[in-house]
Scaffold this motif. Structure first.
Motif, PDB file in Angstrom:
ATOM      1  N   SER A   5     -13.096  12.413   2.688  1.00 14.05           N
ATOM      2  CA  SER A   5     -13.034  11.624   4.215  1.00 14.05           C
ATOM      3  C   SER A   5     -11.629  11.127   4.553  1.00 14.05           C
ATOM      4  O   SER A   5     -11.554  11.123   5.725  1.00 14.05           O
ATOM      5  N   ASP A  22     -13.856  12.835  -3.041  1.00 13.46           N
ATOM      6  CA  ASP A  22     -14.336  12.198  -1.431  1.00 13.46           C
ATOM      7  C   ASP A  22     -13.045  12.798  -0.649  1.00 13.46           C
ATOM      8  O   ASP A  22     -11.930  12.701  -1.005  1.00 13.46           O
ATOM      9  N   SER A  68     -23.220   6.979  -5.388  1.00 19.02           N
ATOM     10  CA  SER A  68     -22.961   8.443  -6.165  1.00 19.02           C
ATOM     11  C   SER A  68     -23.643   8.293  -7.493  1.00 19.02           C
ATOM     12  O   SER A  68     -23.952   9.270  -7.961  1.00 19.02           O
ATOM     13  N   VAL A 103     -11.551   9.017  -5.325  1.00 20.41           N
ATOM     14  CA  VAL A 103     -10.976   8.561  -4.155  1.00 20.41           C
ATOM     15  C   VAL A 103      -9.466   8.328  -4.075  1.00 20.41           C
ATOM     16  O   VAL A 103      -8.796   8.221  -4.868  1.00 20.41           O
ATOM     17  N   TYR A 121     -16.178   9.539  -9.767  1.00 20.23           N
ATOM     18  CA  TYR A 121     -15.794   9.700  -8.259  1.00 20.23           C
ATOM     19  C   TYR A 121     -14.657   9.472  -7.947  1.00 20.23           C
ATOM     20  O   TYR A 121     -13.987   8.348  -8.379  1.00 20.23           O
ATOM     21  N   GLU A 170     -16.906  14.083  -8.492  1.00 22.83           N
ATOM     22  CA  GLU A 170     -17.183  14.179  -6.742  1.00 22.83           C
ATOM     23  C   GLU A 170     -15.883  13.747  -6.331  1.00 22.83           C
ATOM     24  O   GLU A 170     -15.346  12.622  -6.454  1.00 22.83           O
ATOM     25  N   GLN A 216     -14.970   4.280   0.841  1.00 22.36           N
ATOM     26  CA  GLN A 216     -14.869   5.522   0.073  1.00 22.36           C
ATOM     27  C   GLN A 216     -15.450   4.669  -1.398  1.00 22.36           C
ATOM     28  O   GLN A 216     -16.555   5.367  -2.146  1.00 22.36           O
ATOM     29  N   CYS A 227     -14.842   5.399 -11.331  1.00 22.96           N
ATOM     30  CA  CYS A 227     -14.172   5.678 -10.168  1.00 22.96           C
ATOM     31  C   CYS A 227     -12.725   5.770 -10.410  1.00 22.96           C
ATOM     32  O   CYS A 227     -12.071   5.135 -11.135  1.00 22.96           O
ATOM     33  N   GLN A 268      -4.249  12.659  -1.483  1.00 21.88           N
ATOM     34  CA  GLN A 268      -5.389  13.625  -1.555  1.00 21.88           C
ATOM     35  C   GLN A 268      -5.008  15.192  -2.167  1.00 21.88           C
ATOM     36  O   GLN A 268      -5.646  15.545  -2.991  1.00 21.88           O
ATOM     37  N   ARG A 302     -19.272   4.662  -1.178  1.00 24.29           N
ATOM     38  CA  ARG A 302     -19.892   6.004  -1.625  1.00 24.29           C
ATOM     39  C   ARG A 302     -19.848   6.394  -2.909  1.00 24.29           C
ATOM     40  O   ARG A 302     -20.822   6.829  -3.749  1.00 24.29           O
ATOM     41  N   ALA A 303     -18.826   5.682  -3.696  1.00 23.48           N
ATOM     42  CA  ALA A 303     -18.591   5.841  -4.999  1.00 23.48           C
ATOM     43  C   ALA A 303     -20.000   5.056  -5.778  1.00 23.48           C
ATOM     44  O   ALA A 303     -20.384   5.571  -6.657  1.00 23.48           O
TER      45      ALA A 303
END
Length: 422
Positions: free
Chosen positions: A360, A358, A374, A331, A329, A356, A367, A379, A338, A370-371
């Motif tokens: 957002s 993120d 998932s 972030v 994941y 995946e 974040q 991460c 980003q 959410r990790a």
């Protein structure tokens, strides 16, 4: 304006359920491949005449259930209500039998019938089907039954039963049809309205009636097994013996006639008691006259279809499946971070990792939550400082172990990471 909703009889198959569909498709592909069956993908809509001639104009499918419309060329077009007719049309049109070889074909996809929606039955429904064209041997009948059994067993289903019958050849059916009419005519006024309508058009379908009084009447009806010619009887006996040889249990059901006109000789259904009234998971049989009926040469054939929606209901009761978790994941926070995170994610995906990303831009704390949700084991974190120095933080979410690596170091350790992720 109000929201647009899905039409009645259709439904969205959402990601948590899709994993069951993928499981069925994967198992089916494997079983078919081992038996040298090749996939075919006929069109979803065909000329209406194909189904009227192939399935039979006296059937409920053609008479009441098809989605038929005129296109801009004023041609009558029908969304396919079943798969066999389209496969046979392709077999004839594409001259697949030109070398005299047996054709082993399979398909999957949506079908359409205007029926009352209920659990496991929709107006857009899906099937996996197999067709073996070019062999009249009872070995072919048993091969396709064994394939269906293999698929269902490999999926973990056990509480299943195989109903078996013979509907004979055309002559057998003609004699039996008249015997059935003679038996039912004195009871005509007691039959349900649909059965009264079928009495002269398609009397064998009365044996499928769900009306209680009609079922009581048909209990005393003659059996089609008493009207089989010696050749038909021999074929049926050989099917039974070979099923026994393969240790596939079955029960003879002389009321089993299937709903389509093209069946000859062997007819069968595989059922589950876990589905209530809609118990049939797989149904099929032999259809030796269909290729000729649709304009081809006389070609014996046999096949079946599995109803995906009903099968998925069984699998959901049997097991719990979850969408696969990503390996990483990723972030990030800040424009530069980003942008680097996107490049990093794409590179990792290229090397076979699932990532995946993120998107957002939220605070790292949100974040990280959410990790955790998932299910990813690790991460990857890029903030503005990491972005400036071309670094990434690697955090193992189970142990909370964390280290800072250059992005080049990360890629030099991919084999090690893959082993640790498992």
């Amino acid at each position: 304006m109000g929201a647009i909703r899905a039409l009645r009889g259709t439904r969205d198959i959402l990601p948590p359920e899709v994993v069951y569909w993928q499981q069925v498709e994967q198992v089916a592909r494997g079983v078919f491949a081992r038996a040298s069956y090749q996939e075919i993908r006929p069109p979803i809509f065909e000329q209406t005449e194909l189904f009227a001639r192939g399935i039979g104009e006296a059937t409920d499918v053609v008479g009441k259930e098809m989605y038929t419309f005129s296109d801009r060329g004023d041609r009558s077009i029908t969304l396919r209500p079943e798969g066999t007719a389209g496969v046979v049309r392709a077999f004839i049109e594409q001259n697949l039998g030109s070398q005299g070889n047996v054709q082993r074909l399979w398909y999957t996809g949506p079908m359409f019938r205007y029926e009352r929606p209920q659990a496991g039955r929709q107006r857009q429904f899906h099937q996996v089907g197999a067709e073996l064209l070019g062999s009249g041997s009872p070995v072919a009948d048993v091969e396709v039954i064994a394939l269906a059994t293999d698929i269902l067993r490999e999926l973990g289903l056990r509480s299943l039963k195989l109903d078996l019958n013979s509907v004979g050849n055309k002559g057998d059916r003609t004699r039996y049809r008249q015997a059935l009419i003679d038996y039912l005519t004195p009871y005509q006024s007691e039959l349900d309205p649909d059965s009264q309508d079928r009495l002269t058009r398609n009397p064998l379908r009365i044996l499928d009636s769900k009306d209680q009084r009609t079922q009581e009447i048909t209990q005393g009806a003659p059996s089609i097994l008493d009207y089989l010619e010696p050749e038909s009887q021999s074929h049926f006996e050989q099917v039974q013996q070979m099923l026994t040889d393969l240790d596939i249990a079955y029960q003879i059901n002389p009321r089993l006639v299937r709903g389509l006109d093209y069946y000859t000789h062997t007819a069968f259904e595989i059922q589950s008691d876990d589905l209530g009234a809609q118990a049939t998971v797989c149904g099929g049989g032999r259809y030796d006259g269909l290729v000729a009926e649709l304009g081809g040469k006389e070609t014996p054939a046999v096949g079946w279809a599995i109803g995906m929606e009903r099968l998925i209901l069984l699998l959901q009761d049997l097991q719990t499946q979850s969408p696969p978790s990503p390996n990483f994941y990723l972030v990030s926070r800040g424009d530069r971070a980003q942008a680097q995170a996107l490049v990093l994610a794409q590179k990792l995906r290229y090397f076979g990792f699932t990532v995946e990303l993120d998107l957002s831009g939220a605070a790292f704390g949100k974040q990280f939550k959410r990790a955790d949700r998932s299910g990813a084991p690790a991460c990857l974190i890029i903030g503005e400082t990491e972005a400036e120095q071309q670094q990434v933080n690697l955090k193992w979410l189970t142990s909370q172990e964390q280290e800072t690596l250059t992005q080049n170091e990360l890629f030099s350790r991919l084999d090690q990471l893959k082993a640790k992720i498992g």
